[in-house]
Design an enzyme around this catalytic site. Structure first.
Site, PDB file in Angstrom:
ATOM      1  N   LYS A 102       0.727  -1.086   0.131  1.00  0.00           N
ATOM      2  CA  LYS A 102       0.069   0.110  -0.077  1.00  0.00           C
ATOM      3  C   LYS A 102       0.847   1.179   0.085  1.00  0.00           C
ATOM      4  O   LYS A 102       2.156   1.342   0.527  1.00  0.00           O
ATOM      5  CB  LYS A 102      -0.929  -0.184   1.217  1.00  0.00           C
ATOM      6  CG  LYS A 102      -2.076   1.031   0.853  1.00  0.00           C
ATOM      7  CD  LYS A 102      -3.209   0.055   0.321  1.00  0.00           C
ATOM      8  CE  LYS A 102      -4.518   0.843   0.035  1.00  0.00           C
ATOM      9  NZ  LYS A 102      -5.484  -0.226  -0.018  1.00  0.00           N
ATOM     10  N   GLY A 214     -20.176   6.606   2.883  1.00  0.00           N
ATOM     11  CA  GLY A 214     -19.060   6.961   1.883  1.00  0.00           C
ATOM     12  C   GLY A 214     -19.982   6.773   0.606  1.00  0.00           C
ATOM     13  O   GLY A 214     -20.570   5.969   0.271  1.00  0.00           O
ATOM     14  N   GLY A 216     -18.020   7.630  -2.596  1.00  0.00           N
ATOM     15  CA  GLY A 216     -17.032   7.666  -3.549  1.00  0.00           C
ATOM     16  C   GLY A 216     -17.008   6.703  -4.467  1.00  0.00           C
ATOM     17  O   GLY A 216     -18.180   6.211  -4.832  1.00  0.00           O
ATOM     18  N   ASN A 217     -15.937   6.227  -4.971  1.00  0.00           N
ATOM     19  CA  ASN A 217     -15.914   5.144  -5.995  1.00  0.00           C
ATOM     20  C   ASN A 217     -16.895   3.758  -5.455  1.00  0.00           C
ATOM     21  O   ASN A 217     -17.664   3.460  -6.317  1.00  0.00           O
ATOM     22  CB  ASN A 217     -14.622   4.573  -6.674  1.00  0.00           C
ATOM     23  CG  ASN A 217     -14.703   3.708  -7.602  1.00  0.00           C
ATOM     24  OD1 ASN A 217     -14.767   2.352  -7.340  1.00  0.00           O
ATOM     25  ND2 ASN A 217     -14.442   4.073  -8.855  1.00  0.00           N
ATOM     26  N   ALA A 218     -16.488   3.449  -4.540  1.00  0.00           N
ATOM     27  CA  ALA A 218     -17.012   2.171  -3.915  1.00  0.00           C
ATOM     28  C   ALA A 218     -18.469   2.429  -3.362  1.00  0.00           C
ATOM     29  O   ALA A 218     -19.417   1.513  -3.903  1.00  0.00           O
ATOM     30  CB  ALA A 218     -16.172   1.429  -2.609  1.00  0.00           C
TER      31      ALA A 218
HETATM   32  N1  GLU Z   1      -7.065   0.030  -3.507  1.00  0.00           N
HETATM   33  C1  GLU Z   1      -8.004  -1.088  -3.638  1.00  0.00           C
HETATM   34  C2  GLU Z   1      -7.995  -1.924  -2.434  1.00  0.00           C
HETATM   35  O1  GLU Z   1      -7.866  -1.655  -1.426  1.00  0.00           O
HETATM   36  C3  GLU Z   1      -7.338  -1.635  -5.009  1.00  0.00           C
HETATM   37  C4  GLU Z   1      -6.141  -2.293  -4.944  1.00  0.00           C
HETATM   38  C5  GLU Z   1      -5.551  -2.716  -6.367  1.00  0.00           C
HETATM   39  O2  GLU Z   1      -6.349  -2.766  -7.221  1.00  0.00           O
HETATM   40  O3  GLU Z   1      -4.227  -2.781  -6.460  1.00  0.00           O
HETATM   41  O4  GLU Z   1      -8.278  -3.019  -2.743  1.00  0.00           O
END
Ligand code: GLU
Length: 409
Positions: A102, A214, A216-218
């Site tokens: 991350k 939330g 946003g995208n999700a």
């Molecule tokens: N940020 C997203 C997650 O937490 C996607 C990570 C990715 O696609 O590598 O799963």
């Protein structure tokens, strides 16, 4: 409070079931590589400003490390470490050939101009480009980062290395090698998981109410998908507050409202984020940040099912309280794994330079999500535990098996 304490608590709980050796525990508790850099960029005013950035490559036993980059004022090393660990677990849960990583920058992107955001994104890649790559570590979007930011990052990486290399980052725009379906993959995957659970527990969408924290995208995509499947979305919120309508919100109009005004506020009766979590609904979808349900409010959660689209929205203490209340928690490492799964498809398409149509992607995503959900339901049943613990047991067994085969244990 350090978010990594949550990981430590989760692992010690798993240890009591799996009886791991000291070496195994140490390996799981220790990120493989941490990159920290203070990024100095020029602001539009001409003044320089510094932002702290992190990339944590947590575990790479099962493949290159994989995980998003978050822009948020509260980003800390402890948070990025936790998110990297959860990525390693998540990729093992859905059995895709990746480890976990991350990244994060402590910044409020809403306070930056487009040009400043671009300079910051490029500066981050300059700091880490030697440590990432299609066979090393593959970033992606996360909270407050998007396809445009991935495009700048890809461009910077390719400028520095002198080669086209779309597989170094996922969540890209389609024009630069992104994948069809990636933008709503996290929510689509979560919806498939919920559908598997609903089948087993006779949940009928038309009779089921949902609150989403939330937008946003999700959060926005899950609201759209579940509304399309007949669920009644009675509440949603974003960082500026929430809206509620017991007869169900029209998500398309709400999206237009948010597009126009920048917030969901003003669309229907107002509620706070805290009130939204405690609403008397059937399904609660936390789709924002970690530590939203804690020992302070877990007792007041009325939803019977929690679909975790955010990473880490429940603390371990909240998990215990909810388990006692028999609230079903569809854990993040399963429920939001659709995002990284389609990132995996994007990477495969990049490596092949051959691109798939959306139906093919959704069919492959569905197969992986359904199988993983069933595996985790079975694991929880077998060990008479929660779905989170069931998922961790499965994932940790897979990671440790890879470590053992490599001779690291
Ligand atoms: N940020 C997203 C997650 O937490 C996607 C990570 C990715 O696609 O590598 O799963």
């Amino acid at each position: 409070m350090d978010v990594f304490d949550n990981v430590k608590k989760q692992l010690s709980q798993i240890n009591s079931i799996m009886k791991l050796s000291d070496k195994e525990m140490r390996l799981l508790l220790t990120p493989k590589r941490i990159i920290e850099e203070n990024l100095e960029i020029e602001m539009d005013s001409g003044k320089a400003k510094a932002f702290q950035s992190y990339r944590v490559q947590y575990n790479d036993a099962r493949g290159p490390t994989k995980g998003g980059i978050r822009y948020h004022p509260n980003v800390t090393l402890g948070e990025v470490k936790s998110l990297g660990f959860w990525m390693a677990i998540k990729c093992a849960v859905v059995d895709i050939p990746y480890g976990g990583a991350k990244g994060g920058i402590a910044v409020n992107p809403k306070e930056l101009s487009e040009k400043e955001l671009e300079r910051l994104s490029r500066a981050f890649i300059k700091a880490i480009y030697r440590e990432i790559g299609p066979m090393k570590d593959i970033p992606a979007p996360d909270v407050y980062t998007n396809a445009q930011i991935m495009a700048w990052m890809l461009d910077e990486y390719e400028k520095l290395t002198g080669e086209h290399s779309p597989g170094v980052i996922t969540g890209k725009p389609l024009e630069l090698g992104g994948s069809k379906g990636r933008s709503f993959a996290t929510s689509q995957g979560g919806a498939y998981v919920l559908r598997e659970y609903a089948k087993l527990h006779n949940i009928i969408p038309e009779k089921t109410t949902v609150a989403v924290q939330g937008f946003g995208n999700a959060g926005s995509h899950i609201a759209e998908i579940l509304e399309g499947w007949g669920y009644k979305i009675v509440a949603v919120s974003d960082s500026r507050g929430g809206v509620y309508d017991k007869n169900g919100l029209n998500i398309k109009s709400l999206l237009e409202h948010k597009e126009k005004t920048g917030a969901v506020k003003g669309f229907a009766a107002e509620i706070s984020n805290e009130q939204l979590l405690e609403l008397d609904v059937d399904i609660l979808v936390p789709a924002a940040l970690e530590n939203q349900i804690t020992k302070e409010n877990a007792d007041r959660i009325k939803a019977k099912v929690i679909l975790e689209l955010a990473n880490g929205p429940l603390t371990p203490e909240a998990d215990d309280i909810l388990a006692k209340k028999k609230t079903a928690v569809l854990p993040d490492v399963l429920a939001n794994a659709g995002g990284v799964t389609v990132s995996y498809f994007e990477w495969v398409q990049n490596l092949y330079s051959y691109y798939w149509e959306e139906p093919e992607i959704l069919e492959k995503l569905e197969r992986i999500m359904v199988k993983s959900a069933r595996d985790i339901f079975d694991s929880a049943k077998k060990y008479k535990t929660t779905m989170r613990t069931g998922a961790y047991i499965l994932a940790i067994s897979r990671i440790l098996a890879a470590e053992k085969l490599r001779g690291n244990l």
